[in-house]
Scaffold this motif. Sequence first.
Motif, mmCIF file in Angstrom:
data_model
loop_
_atom_site.group_PDB
_atom_site.id
_atom_site.type_symbol
_atom_site.label_atom_id
_atom_site.label_comp_id
_atom_site.label_asym_id
_atom_site.label_seq_id
_atom_site.Cartn_x
_atom_site.Cartn_y
_atom_site.Cartn_z
ATOM 1 N N GLY A 101 0.822 -1.205 0.000
ATOM 2 C CA GLY A 101 0.000 0.000 0.000
ATOM 3 C C GLY A 101 0.852 1.248 0.000
ATOM 4 N N LYS A 102 0.351 2.274 0.682
ATOM 5 C CA LYS A 102 1.053 3.553 0.706
ATOM 6 C C LYS A 102 0.770 4.265 2.020
ATOM 7 C CE LYS A 102 -2.816 5.957 -1.400
ATOM 8 N NZ LYS A 102 -3.291 6.799 -2.462
ATOM 9 N N LEU A 103 1.576 5.257 2.300
ATOM 10 C CA LEU A 103 1.357 6.159 3.427
ATOM 11 C C LEU A 103 1.139 7.551 2.867
ATOM 12 C CD1 LEU A 103 4.120 5.243 6.029
ATOM 13 C CD2 LEU A 103 1.730 4.624 6.090
ATOM 14 N N GLU A 104 0.149 8.241 3.387
ATOM 15 C CA GLU A 104 -0.108 9.622 2.991
ATOM 16 C C GLU A 104 0.323 10.524 4.144
ATOM 17 O OE1 GLU A 104 -4.279 9.618 2.143
ATOM 18 O OE2 GLU A 104 -4.044 8.295 0.427
ATOM 19 N N TRP A 105 1.169 11.495 3.850
ATOM 20 C CA TRP A 105 1.706 12.423 4.847
ATOM 21 C C TRP A 105 1.208 13.833 4.549
ATOM 22 C CZ3 TRP A 105 5.549 11.156 8.618
ATOM 23 C CH2 TRP A 105 5.974 9.827 8.582
ATOM 24 N N GLN A 106 0.821 14.582 5.584
ATOM 25 C CA GLN A 106 0.444 15.977 5.421
ATOM 26 C C GLN A 106 0.866 16.746 6.669
ATOM 27 O OE1 GLN A 106 -3.722 16.901 4.861
ATOM 28 N NE2 GLN A 106 -3.219 18.948 4.176
ATOM 29 N N GLN A 122 -5.843 39.028 -1.304
ATOM 30 C CA GLN A 122 -6.830 37.946 -1.312
ATOM 31 C C GLN A 122 -7.020 37.346 0.080
ATOM 32 O OE1 GLN A 122 -4.136 37.877 -3.501
ATOM 33 N NE2 GLN A 122 -5.266 38.779 -5.201
ATOM 34 N N ASP A 123 -6.161 37.674 1.061
ATOM 35 C CA ASP A 123 -6.219 37.196 2.441
ATOM 36 C C ASP A 123 -6.729 35.754 2.513
ATOM 37 O OD1 ASP A 123 -5.742 37.475 5.135
ATOM 38 O OD2 ASP A 123 -7.803 38.047 5.563
ATOM 39 N N ARG A 124 -5.829 34.823 2.467
ATOM 40 C CA ARG A 124 -6.216 33.425 2.382
ATOM 41 C C ARG A 124 -5.341 32.570 3.289
ATOM 42 N NH1 ARG A 124 -2.736 34.808 -1.446
ATOM 43 N NH2 ARG A 124 -1.098 33.349 -2.037
ATOM 44 N N THR A 125 -5.771 31.335 3.513
ATOM 45 C CA THR A 125 -4.987 30.346 4.243
ATOM 46 C C THR A 125 -4.468 29.334 3.233
ATOM 47 O OG1 THR A 125 -6.314 30.624 6.225
ATOM 48 C CG2 THR A 125 -5.060 28.579 6.036
ATOM 49 N N VAL A 126 -3.173 29.069 3.311
ATOM 50 C CA VAL A 126 -2.541 28.127 2.392
ATOM 51 C C VAL A 126 -2.317 26.817 3.136
ATOM 52 C CG1 VAL A 126 -0.538 27.686 0.920
ATOM 53 C CG2 VAL A 126 -1.401 30.028 1.210
ATOM 54 N N LEU A 127 -2.996 25.774 2.695
ATOM 55 C CA LEU A 127 -2.838 24.462 3.314
ATOM 56 C C LEU A 127 -1.542 23.815 2.842
ATOM 57 C CD1 LEU A 127 -6.487 23.155 2.920
ATOM 58 C CD2 LEU A 127 -5.427 24.175 4.941
ATOM 59 N N ALA A 128 -0.885 23.142 3.744
ATOM 60 C CA ALA A 128 0.354 22.460 3.395
ATOM 61 C C ALA A 128 0.049 21.295 2.455
ATOM 62 C CB ALA A 128 1.034 21.957 4.657
ATOM 63 N N ALA A 129 0.915 21.076 1.504
ATOM 64 C CA ALA A 129 0.706 20.023 0.511
ATOM 65 C C ALA A 129 0.928 18.646 1.117
ATOM 66 C CB ALA A 129 1.656 20.223 -0.666
ATOM 67 N N ALA A 130 0.050 17.740 0.783
ATOM 68 C CA ALA A 130 0.188 16.348 1.205
ATOM 69 C C ALA A 130 0.938 15.576 0.125
ATOM 70 C CB ALA A 130 -1.196 15.735 1.421
ATOM 71 N N PHE A 131 1.517 14.446 0.508
ATOM 72 C CA PHE A 131 2.159 13.587 -0.478
ATOM 73 C C PHE A 131 2.012 12.142 -0.036
ATOM 74 C CE2 PHE A 131 5.416 14.631 2.597
ATOM 75 C CZ PHE A 131 6.102 13.455 2.792
ATOM 76 N N ALA A 132 2.052 11.250 -0.998
ATOM 77 C CA ALA A 132 1.934 9.817 -0.726
ATOM 78 C C ALA A 132 3.234 9.123 -1.104
ATOM 79 C CB ALA A 132 0.774 9.223 -1.516
ATOM 80 N N VAL A 133 3.586 8.099 -0.326
ATOM 81 C CA VAL A 133 4.765 7.296 -0.629
ATOM 82 C C VAL A 133 4.362 5.825 -0.630
ATOM 83 C CG1 VAL A 133 6.501 8.924 0.196
ATOM 84 C CG2 VAL A 133 5.441 7.367 1.809
ATOM 85 N N PRO A 134 4.733 5.096 -1.678
ATOM 86 C CA PRO A 134 4.380 3.672 -1.729
ATOM 87 C C PRO A 134 5.317 2.835 -0.870
ATOM 88 C CG PRO A 134 5.582 4.297 -3.696
ATOM 89 C CD PRO A 134 5.392 5.554 -2.886
ATOM 90 N N LEU A 135 4.766 1.786 -0.296
ATOM 91 C CA LEU A 135 5.581 0.812 0.417
ATOM 92 C C LEU A 135 6.188 -0.142 -0.604
ATOM 93 C CD1 LEU A 135 3.131 -0.063 3.315
ATOM 94 C CD2 LEU A 135 5.237 1.268 3.501
ATOM 95 N N GLY A 142 -2.584 3.795 4.096
ATOM 96 C CA GLY A 142 -3.494 3.423 3.023
ATOM 97 C C GLY A 142 -3.653 1.936 2.824
ATOM 98 N N ILE A 143 -3.136 1.129 3.747
ATOM 99 C CA ILE A 143 -3.229 -0.318 3.601
ATOM 100 C C ILE A 143 -4.313 -0.916 4.472
ATOM 101 C CG2 ILE A 143 -0.828 -0.664 2.949
ATOM 102 C CD1 ILE A 143 -0.400 -1.480 5.949
ATOM 103 N N ILE A 144 -4.767 -0.162 5.458
ATOM 104 C CA ILE A 144 -5.704 -0.715 6.426
ATOM 105 C C ILE A 144 -7.081 -0.138 6.174
ATOM 106 C CG2 ILE A 144 -6.239 -0.960 8.877
ATOM 107 C CD1 ILE A 144 -3.208 -0.608 9.381
ATOM 108 N N SER A 145 -8.015 -0.974 5.806
ATOM 109 C CA SER A 145 -9.375 -0.544 5.503
ATOM 110 C C SER A 145 -9.995 0.142 6.712
ATOM 111 C CB SER A 145 -10.213 -1.743 5.084
ATOM 112 O OG SER A 145 -11.532 -1.342 4.846
ATOM 113 N N GLY A 146 -10.511 1.334 6.516
ATOM 114 C CA GLY A 146 -11.186 2.054 7.576
ATOM 115 C C GLY A 146 -10.264 2.742 8.565
#
Length: 127
Positions: A32-37, A48-61, A80-84
């Motif tokens: 599977g994979k791990l998603e990091w944010q 525009q006065d806004r909030t910028v969310l940090a980018a997430a990334f995924a890495v495969p096992l 991302g390997i464990i259902s639920g």
Amino acid sequence: MTTVLVRLAVPSPVEVAGRPAWCGPDEVPAVGKLEWQPYAHEHAETPQDRTVLAAAFAVPLVAGEVSVDVEPGYWWVREGIISGRQRRLVLVPDAPTADYGALVQVDPATLEPSVDAVPAWTAATAA
């Protein structure tokens, strides 16, 4: 930057030959994979006065393993390997390396270590 070594295994009904040495006799490497944010975000004071969310990334096992280079601090991680499986908030230390299994899980409301990082179903079956 901290390099986090991740090694994830899942139970196997039979013993598997050729499994990595870090796996138990009744385990196989997870697929599977791990998603990091990053937990933090930035507030951009512009017209525009806004909030910028940090980018997430995924890495495969790969054979249940991956090394991830991240900045020290709080990170949301979803396995991302464990259902639920819900995402969890962990604290990555300011160190050259860290083991994923040793990362401290923290309470998102207080950013303090979680009182009980054991899922309720695990605690119930262990009782």
